[in-house]
Design a protein around this motif. Structure first.
Motif, PDB file in Angstrom:
ATOM      1  N   ASP A  21      -6.592  -6.227   1.837  1.00  0.00           N
ATOM      2  CA  ASP A  21      -6.558  -4.876   1.750  1.00  0.00           C
ATOM      3  C   ASP A  21      -5.274  -4.183   1.860  1.00  0.00           C
ATOM      4  OD1 ASP A  21      -8.904  -3.886   0.820  1.00  0.00           O
ATOM      5  OD2 ASP A  21     -10.091  -3.738   2.646  1.00  0.00           O
ATOM      6  N   THR A  22      -4.634  -4.734   2.830  1.00  0.00           N
ATOM      7  CA  THR A  22      -3.199  -4.311   3.334  1.00  0.00           C
ATOM      8  C   THR A  22      -2.328  -4.386   2.340  1.00  0.00           C
ATOM      9  OG1 THR A  22      -3.661  -5.002   5.678  1.00  0.00           O
ATOM     10  CG2 THR A  22      -1.607  -4.491   5.386  1.00  0.00           C
ATOM     11  N   TYR A  23      -2.346  -5.489   1.568  1.00  0.00           N
ATOM     12  CA  TYR A  23      -1.103  -5.536   0.720  1.00  0.00           C
ATOM     13  C   TYR A  23      -1.450  -5.161  -0.971  1.00  0.00           C
ATOM     14  CZ  TYR A  23       1.141  -7.495   4.637  1.00  0.00           C
ATOM     15  OH  TYR A  23       1.988  -7.664   5.789  1.00  0.00           O
ATOM     16  N   TRP A  24      -2.753  -5.582  -1.294  1.00  0.00           N
ATOM     17  CA  TRP A  24      -3.251  -5.474  -2.658  1.00  0.00           C
ATOM     18  C   TRP A  24      -4.455  -4.529  -3.136  1.00  0.00           C
ATOM     19  CZ3 TRP A  24       0.778  -7.552  -4.947  1.00  0.00           C
ATOM     20  CH2 TRP A  24       1.440  -8.606  -4.197  1.00  0.00           C
ATOM     21  N   SER A  25      -4.729  -3.622  -2.227  1.00  0.00           N
ATOM     22  CA  SER A  25      -5.948  -2.989  -2.662  1.00  0.00           C
ATOM     23  C   SER A  25      -5.831  -2.043  -3.682  1.00  0.00           C
ATOM     24  CB  SER A  25      -6.464  -2.516  -1.192  1.00  0.00           C
ATOM     25  OG  SER A  25      -5.685  -1.326  -0.880  1.00  0.00           O
ATOM     26  N   THR A  26      -4.766  -1.337  -3.893  1.00  0.00           N
ATOM     27  CA  THR A  26      -4.313  -0.108  -4.992  1.00  0.00           C
ATOM     28  C   THR A  26      -3.083  -0.680  -5.592  1.00  0.00           C
ATOM     29  OG1 THR A  26      -3.222   1.251  -3.528  1.00  0.00           O
ATOM     30  CG2 THR A  26      -5.510   1.498  -3.484  1.00  0.00           C
ATOM     31  N   VAL A  27      -2.779  -0.059  -6.695  1.00  0.00           N
ATOM     32  CA  VAL A  27      -2.069  -0.272  -7.534  1.00  0.00           C
ATOM     33  C   VAL A  27      -0.477   0.105  -6.853  1.00  0.00           C
ATOM     34  CG1 VAL A  27      -0.360   0.163  -9.696  1.00  0.00           C
ATOM     35  CG2 VAL A  27      -2.849  -0.358  -9.626  1.00  0.00           C
ATOM     36  N   PRO A  28      -0.614   1.261  -6.213  1.00  0.00           N
ATOM     37  CA  PRO A  28       0.708   1.580  -5.515  1.00  0.00           C
ATOM     38  C   PRO A  28       0.985   0.782  -4.288  1.00  0.00           C
ATOM     39  CG  PRO A  28      -0.560   3.589  -5.714  1.00  0.00           C
ATOM     40  CD  PRO A  28      -1.442   2.532  -6.285  1.00  0.00           C
ATOM     41  N   ARG A  29       0.038   0.207  -3.346  1.00  0.00           N
ATOM     42  CA  ARG A  29      -0.191  -0.760  -2.530  1.00  0.00           C
ATOM     43  C   ARG A  29       0.771  -1.994  -2.884  1.00  0.00           C
ATOM     44  NH1 ARG A  29      -4.616  -0.507   2.082  1.00  0.00           N
ATOM     45  NH2 ARG A  29      -4.293   1.609   2.713  1.00  0.00           N
ATOM     46  N   SER A  30       0.124  -2.575  -4.275  1.00  0.00           N
ATOM     47  CA  SER A  30       0.606  -3.997  -4.768  1.00  0.00           C
ATOM     48  C   SER A  30       2.209  -3.506  -5.149  1.00  0.00           C
ATOM     49  CB  SER A  30      -0.104  -3.992  -5.937  1.00  0.00           C
ATOM     50  OG  SER A  30      -1.671  -4.241  -5.711  1.00  0.00           O
ATOM     51  N   ALA A  31       2.565  -2.390  -5.568  1.00  0.00           N
ATOM     52  CA  ALA A  31       3.809  -2.268  -6.194  1.00  0.00           C
ATOM     53  C   ALA A  31       4.672  -2.236  -4.793  1.00  0.00           C
ATOM     54  CB  ALA A  31       3.932  -1.061  -6.972  1.00  0.00           C
ATOM     55  N   TYR A  32       4.354  -1.555  -3.934  1.00  0.00           N
ATOM     56  CA  TYR A  32       5.079  -1.457  -2.493  1.00  0.00           C
ATOM     57  C   TYR A  32       5.154  -3.027  -2.107  1.00  0.00           C
ATOM     58  CZ  TYR A  32       6.656   0.103   1.982  1.00  0.00           C
ATOM     59  OH  TYR A  32       7.316   0.185   2.974  1.00  0.00           O
ATOM     60  N   SER A  33       4.115  -3.732  -1.923  1.00  0.00           N
ATOM     61  CA  SER A  33       4.279  -5.233  -1.320  1.00  0.00           C
ATOM     62  C   SER A  33       5.113  -5.927  -2.354  1.00  0.00           C
ATOM     63  CB  SER A  33       2.663  -5.734  -1.470  1.00  0.00           C
ATOM     64  OG  SER A  33       1.881  -4.892  -0.775  1.00  0.00           O
ATOM     65  N   LEU A  34       5.052  -5.865  -3.344  1.00  0.00           N
ATOM     66  CA  LEU A  34       6.179  -6.610  -4.468  1.00  0.00           C
ATOM     67  C   LEU A  34       7.608  -6.119  -3.937  1.00  0.00           C
ATOM     68  CD1 LEU A  34       4.322  -6.493  -7.715  1.00  0.00           C
ATOM     69  CD2 LEU A  34       4.658  -8.342  -6.234  1.00  0.00           C
ATOM     70  N   PHE A  35       7.734  -4.626  -3.973  1.00  0.00           N
ATOM     71  CA  PHE A  35       8.985  -4.370  -3.483  1.00  0.00           C
ATOM     72  C   PHE A  35       9.443  -4.847  -2.154  1.00  0.00           C
ATOM     73  CE2 PHE A  35      11.645  -1.078  -0.999  1.00  0.00           C
ATOM     74  CZ  PHE A  35      12.611  -0.976  -1.638  1.00  0.00           C
ATOM     75  N   LEU A  36       8.636  -4.814  -1.039  1.00  0.00           N
ATOM     76  CA  LEU A  36       9.144  -5.272   0.173  1.00  0.00           C
ATOM     77  C   LEU A  36       9.360  -6.801  -0.005  1.00  0.00           C
ATOM     78  CD1 LEU A  36       6.454  -3.627   2.410  1.00  0.00           C
ATOM     79  CD2 LEU A  36       8.835  -3.128   2.262  1.00  0.00           C
ATOM     80  N   ALA A  37       8.700  -7.549  -0.770  1.00  0.00           N
ATOM     81  CA  ALA A  37       8.634  -9.004  -0.888  1.00  0.00           C
ATOM     82  C   ALA A  37      10.205  -9.416  -1.557  1.00  0.00           C
ATOM     83  CB  ALA A  37       7.711  -9.575  -1.783  1.00  0.00           C
ATOM     84  N   ILE A  38      10.729  -8.560  -2.360  1.00  0.00           N
ATOM     85  CA  ILE A  38      11.859  -8.914  -3.308  1.00  0.00           C
ATOM     86  C   ILE A  38      13.126  -8.346  -2.189  1.00  0.00           C
ATOM     87  CG2 ILE A  38      10.889  -9.041  -5.522  1.00  0.00           C
ATOM     88  CD1 ILE A  38      12.315  -6.582  -6.120  1.00  0.00           C
ATOM     89  N   THR A  39      12.839  -7.464  -1.494  1.00  0.00           N
ATOM     90  CA  THR A  39      14.120  -6.774  -0.734  1.00  0.00           C
ATOM     91  C   THR A  39      14.037  -7.452   0.616  1.00  0.00           C
ATOM     92  OG1 THR A  39      12.518  -4.872   0.000  1.00  0.00           O
ATOM     93  CG2 THR A  39      13.933  -4.616  -2.127  1.00  0.00           C
ATOM     94  N   GLY A  40      13.321  -8.189   0.931  1.00  0.00           N
ATOM     95  CA  GLY A  40      13.326  -8.792   2.528  1.00  0.00           C
ATOM     96  C   GLY A  40      12.693  -8.016   3.483  1.00  0.00           C
ATOM     97  N   GLY A  41      11.796  -7.016   3.053  1.00  0.00           N
ATOM     98  CA  GLY A  41      11.176  -6.262   4.064  1.00  0.00           C
ATOM     99  C   GLY A  41       9.853  -6.789   4.605  1.00  0.00           C
ATOM    100  N   ILE A  42       9.524  -7.959   3.956  1.00  0.00           N
ATOM    101  CA  ILE A  42       8.204  -8.514   4.254  1.00  0.00           C
ATOM    102  C   ILE A  42       8.371 -10.221   4.013  1.00  0.00           C
ATOM    103  CG2 ILE A  42       6.724  -7.926   2.423  1.00  0.00           C
ATOM    104  CD1 ILE A  42       4.624  -7.718   4.511  1.00  0.00           C
ATOM    105  N   SER A  43       7.738 -11.103   4.669  1.00  0.00           N
ATOM    106  CA  SER A  43       7.856 -12.480   4.483  1.00  0.00           C
ATOM    107  C   SER A  43       6.918 -12.640   3.259  1.00  0.00           C
ATOM    108  CB  SER A  43       7.296 -13.141   5.529  1.00  0.00           C
ATOM    109  OG  SER A  43       7.201 -14.481   5.097  1.00  0.00           O
ATOM    110  N   TRP A  44       7.569 -13.507   2.278  1.00  0.00           N
ATOM    111  CA  TRP A  44       6.812 -13.767   1.100  1.00  0.00           C
ATOM    112  C   TRP A  44       5.322 -14.624   1.341  1.00  0.00           C
ATOM    113  CZ3 TRP A  44      10.929 -16.459  -2.316  1.00  0.00           C
ATOM    114  CH2 TRP A  44      11.909 -15.657  -2.743  1.00  0.00           C
ATOM    115  N   ILE A  45       5.460 -15.199   2.416  1.00  0.00           N
ATOM    116  CA  ILE A  45       4.131 -15.899   2.837  1.00  0.00           C
ATOM    117  C   ILE A  45       3.118 -14.966   3.348  1.00  0.00           C
ATOM    118  CG2 ILE A  45       3.092 -17.538   4.604  1.00  0.00           C
ATOM    119  CD1 ILE A  45       4.754 -18.874   2.685  1.00  0.00           C
ATOM    120  N   GLU A  46       3.550 -13.907   4.117  1.00  0.00           N
ATOM    121  CA  GLU A  46       2.683 -12.924   4.382  1.00  0.00           C
ATOM    122  C   GLU A  46       2.028 -12.198   3.524  1.00  0.00           C
ATOM    123  OE1 GLU A  46       2.984  -9.087   7.627  1.00  0.00           O
ATOM    124  OE2 GLU A  46       4.454 -10.541   7.501  1.00  0.00           O
ATOM    125  N   VAL A  47       2.957 -12.134   2.262  1.00  0.00           N
ATOM    126  CA  VAL A  47       2.048 -11.123   1.035  1.00  0.00           C
ATOM    127  C   VAL A  47       1.508 -12.151   0.308  1.00  0.00           C
ATOM    128  CG1 VAL A  47       2.870  -9.707  -0.858  1.00  0.00           C
ATOM    129  CG2 VAL A  47       4.077  -9.545   1.268  1.00  0.00           C
TER     130      VAL A  47
END
Length: 146
Positions: A21-47
């Protein structure tokens, strides 16, 4: 996100992974999670771990996305910035000044060679007769034209 809804329809209303739910529940959250993953804002494993609880194909798709963005898109962007840096260095004040001085030196040497050629007697001065005698010659016309 549609696949996530299918999981809720099962036996319980709880998702397989609480971070789904935290990372993938909606399209905007999913896009934000992808953005964080490629910019180093969050660990790839966590996502990507919550995606593994749904299907490993989603993890593979996530990894393919990260690889594509990191290797292709970001390299192109980096190339554009590097090219702009090179272009701006070409217009650097100091480089322009050096080029102008070098061009001025070349013209001065060229003019000095023309006057030395006009001075037939080597006196260091050009008389009106020396000047007029060379003015009509083809060699002098070619020198002035060049």
């Amino acid at each position: 996100t549609n696949r996530k809804r299918d999981i809720y329809i099962g036996e319980s209303l709880e998702p397989l992974d609480p971070f789904l739910d935290t990372y993938w529940s909606t399209v905007p959250r999913s896009a934000y999670s992808l953005f964080l993953a490629i910019t180093g804002g969050i660990s790839w494993i966590e996502v990507s771990d919550p995606l593994a609880s749904v299907d490993s194909a989603w993890v593979a798709l996530f990894v393919a996305y990260v690889i594509f963005v990191q290797l292709a898109v970001l390299n192109v962007i980096t190339g554009v910035f590097c090219q702009q840096a090179v272009d701006s260095a070409m217009h650097d004040q100091e480089l322009c000044t050096q080029a102008i001085l070098a061009e001025k030196q070349w013209y001065c040497e060229r003019i000095q060679n023309i006057f030395e050629h006009l001075d037939e007697d080597g006196s260091g001065t050009i008389t009106i007769e020396e000047f007029e005698s060379h003015l009509e010659s083809e060699e002098m016309k070619a020198l002035f034209a060049s």
